[in-house]
Design a protein around this motif. Structure first.
Motif, PDB file in Angstrom:
ATOM      1  N   PHE A 119      31.966  47.858  29.952  1.00  0.00           N
ATOM      2  CA  PHE A 119      32.577  46.570  30.303  1.00  0.00           C
ATOM      3  C   PHE A 119      33.881  46.306  29.562  1.00  0.00           C
ATOM      4  N   VAL A 120      34.070  46.895  28.380  1.00  0.00           N
ATOM      5  CA  VAL A 120      35.352  46.720  27.687  1.00  0.00           C
ATOM      6  C   VAL A 120      36.460  47.451  28.443  1.00  0.00           C
ATOM      7  N   GLU A 121      36.142  48.628  28.955  1.00  0.00           N
ATOM      8  CA  GLU A 121      37.096  49.385  29.763  1.00  0.00           C
ATOM      9  C   GLU A 121      37.469  48.600  31.027  1.00  0.00           C
ATOM     10  N   ALA A 122      36.474  48.005  31.661  1.00  0.00           N
ATOM     11  CA  ALA A 122      36.730  47.183  32.837  1.00  0.00           C
ATOM     12  C   ALA A 122      37.590  45.981  32.473  1.00  0.00           C
ATOM     13  N   TRP A 123      37.319  45.392  31.318  1.00  0.00           N
ATOM     14  CA  TRP A 123      38.085  44.236  30.870  1.00  0.00           C
ATOM     15  C   TRP A 123      39.556  44.585  30.684  1.00  0.00           C
ATOM     16  N   GLN A 124      39.823  45.768  30.168  1.00  0.00           N
ATOM     17  CA  GLN A 124      41.220  46.203  30.003  1.00  0.00           C
ATOM     18  C   GLN A 124      41.909  46.314  31.356  1.00  0.00           C
ATOM     19  N   ALA A 125      41.167  46.744  32.374  1.00  0.00           N
ATOM     20  CA  ALA A 125      41.738  46.808  33.726  1.00  0.00           C
ATOM     21  C   ALA A 125      42.094  45.415  34.222  1.00  0.00           C
ATOM     22  N   LEU A 126      41.230  44.422  33.948  1.00  0.00           N
ATOM     23  CA  LEU A 126      41.542  43.050  34.358  1.00  0.00           C
ATOM     24  C   LEU A 126      42.757  42.513  33.606  1.00  0.00           C
ATOM     25  N   ILE A 127      42.851  42.831  32.309  1.00  0.00           N
ATOM     26  CA  ILE A 127      44.010  42.407  31.518  1.00  0.00           C
ATOM     27  C   ILE A 127      45.297  42.946  32.138  1.00  0.00           C
ATOM     28  N   ASP A 128      45.277  44.218  32.507  1.00  0.00           N
ATOM     29  CA  ASP A 128      46.478  44.829  33.085  1.00  0.00           C
ATOM     30  C   ASP A 128      46.769  44.276  34.478  1.00  0.00           C
ATOM     31  N   ALA A 129      45.718  44.061  35.275  1.00  0.00           N
ATOM     32  CA  ALA A 129      45.917  43.498  36.618  1.00  0.00           C
ATOM     33  C   ALA A 129      46.542  42.107  36.534  1.00  0.00           C
ATOM     34  N   LYS A 130      46.200  41.360  35.502  1.00  0.00           N
ATOM     35  CA  LYS A 130      46.835  40.060  35.307  1.00  0.00           C
ATOM     36  C   LYS A 130      48.311  40.236  34.978  1.00  0.00           C
ATOM     37  N   LYS A 131      48.641  41.209  34.136  1.00  0.00           N
ATOM     38  CA  LYS A 131      50.046  41.478  33.800  1.00  0.00           C
ATOM     39  C   LYS A 131      50.838  41.869  35.041  1.00  0.00           C
ATOM     40  N   TRP A 132      50.188  42.556  35.967  1.00  0.00           N
ATOM     41  CA  TRP A 132      50.864  43.015  37.193  1.00  0.00           C
ATOM     42  C   TRP A 132      50.973  41.923  38.250  1.00  0.00           C
ATOM     43  N   GLY A 133      50.392  40.766  37.994  1.00  0.00           N
ATOM     44  CA  GLY A 133      50.474  39.663  38.940  1.00  0.00           C
ATOM     45  C   GLY A 133      49.412  39.662  40.021  1.00  0.00           C
ATOM     46  N   LEU A 134      48.387  40.505  39.874  1.00  0.00           N
ATOM     47  CA  LEU A 134      47.318  40.558  40.871  1.00  0.00           C
ATOM     48  C   LEU A 134      46.271  39.465  40.653  1.00  0.00           C
ATOM     49  N   ILE A 135      46.214  38.942  39.427  1.00  0.00           N
ATOM     50  CA  ILE A 135      45.218  37.937  39.035  1.00  0.00           C
ATOM     51  C   ILE A 135      45.914  36.910  38.152  1.00  0.00           C
ATOM     52  N   ARG A 136      45.564  35.642  38.315  1.00  0.00           N
ATOM     53  CA  ARG A 136      46.151  34.598  37.486  1.00  0.00           C
ATOM     54  C   ARG A 136      45.343  34.348  36.210  1.00  0.00           C
ATOM     55  N   SER A 137      44.017  34.460  36.303  1.00  0.00           N
ATOM     56  CA  SER A 137      43.164  34.206  35.154  1.00  0.00           C
ATOM     57  C   SER A 137      41.979  35.162  35.216  1.00  0.00           C
ATOM     58  N   ILE A 138      41.532  35.636  34.058  1.00  0.00           N
ATOM     59  CA  ILE A 138      40.467  36.635  34.030  1.00  0.00           C
ATOM     60  C   ILE A 138      39.280  36.127  33.208  1.00  0.00           C
ATOM     61  N   GLY A 139      38.091  36.456  33.698  1.00  0.00           N
ATOM     62  CA  GLY A 139      36.881  36.026  33.029  1.00  0.00           C
ATOM     63  C   GLY A 139      35.729  36.961  33.325  1.00  0.00           C
ATOM     64  N   VAL A 140      34.523  36.487  33.057  1.00  0.00           N
ATOM     65  CA  VAL A 140      33.327  37.316  33.197  1.00  0.00           C
ATOM     66  C   VAL A 140      32.185  36.469  33.750  1.00  0.00           C
TER      67      VAL A 140
END
Length: 280
Positions: A119-140
């Motif tokens: 799940f930490v690896e997945a979380w890093q993907a969400l962090i990067d997707a937010k940087k790329w503008g694909l997501i505005r806010s990330i959670g679980v």
């Protein structure tokens, strides 16, 4: 239809409505009609997930709606089988393609799947997707405090939200207190417990009669006063409007306490304990 719904601010500054629509099992044309009806009723927060297999249905409802995309807050979730970094990035992209959306307002890891321990690896993907503008806010979703602590310790980024099972028979007091202390917003899945039992409860019925409200409205108001964001599902236009109508009354401390007393140690609906449960 114009309905007043308070706004909640997350720890990253993103705001979202204090109540939303759950869409589990709202699929196909009937699902799109139900979601479109909810948007007409005043819902602006719509919750879906990759594993609900209805991201396309949600996207179709958005296209049918007279409400602009920018006025809506759309949530989806990463499934357990795609928690490695590369698979998570691809799944996020696929979620967007399914919904025909440019971005999700919220994207959540659906379950921690602790046996996989990815799940930490997945979380890093969400962090990067937010940087790329694909997501505005990330959670679980369904993360326990030890899982949440690992995310922040290993990536430096804490979730804006944790969506957890929360209803009168399982009120998650300790988890909610932990969220509040760490500035993570609580969202409630299955806020009405997915069961007719809660709608027959005598304590809730007494409180409902006192306020001239339905039991569902009492429960949803209880969530709101706990500081949680409920996402009840309904395909009925009448029930959708009813579920939104919770901001014109207040439960007193005694009533809040009576609802709290309904919780049970074994109150989970399907015994899905995040410490051991694995989602596919």
């Amino acid at each position: 239809m114009s309905t007043f719904i308070p706004e909640i601010t997350l720890n990253d500054g993103i705001t979202l409505p204090a109540i939303g629509l759950g869409t589990y099992k709202l699929n196909g044309n009937a699902g799109a009609q139900a979601i479109d009806s909810a948007i007409d009723a005043g819902y602006r927060l719509i919750d879906t997930a990759y594993n609900y297999e209805n991201e396309g249905t949600v996207g179709e409802a958005i296209r049918r709606s007279s409400v602009s995309r920018k006025e809506l807050t759309i949530t989806s979730k990463l499934p357990g089988r795609y928690q490695t970094y590369d698979k998570a990035v691809t799944a996020i992209q696929e979620s967007l393609y399914r919904g025909n959306l440019d971005y999700y307002d919220l994207y959540l890891i659906h379950w921690p799947n602790p046996k996989q321990d990815q799940f930490v690896e997945a979380w890093q993907a969400l962090i990067d997707a937010k940087k790329w503008g694909l997501i505005r806010s990330i959670g679980v979703c369904n993360f326990l405090p030890e899982h949440l602590e690992r995310l922040e310790k290993e990536t430096g980024t804490k979730p804006s939200m944790n969506q957890i099972e929360l209803h009168p028979f399982f009120n998650q007091e300790d988890q909610r207190i932990w969220h509040e202390e760490h500035n993570i917003k609580t969202q409630s899945w299955s806020p009405l417990a997915r069961a007719s039992e809660v709608l027959r409860n005598e304590t809730l019925q007494e409180i409902a009669e006192h306020h001239n409200k339905t039991i569902s409205q009492i429960i949803l108001r209880w969530h709101h006063q706990l500081g949680a964001i409920p996402i009840p599902k309904s395909s009925s236009p009448q029930r959708q409007v009813e579920n939104l109508s919770i901001f014109d009354f207040t439960l007193n401390d005694t009533e809040m306490g009576r609802v709290a007393e309904l919780t049970r140690p074994d109150g989970r609906i399907n015994d899905q304990d995040p410490a051991v449960y694995e989602e596919f």
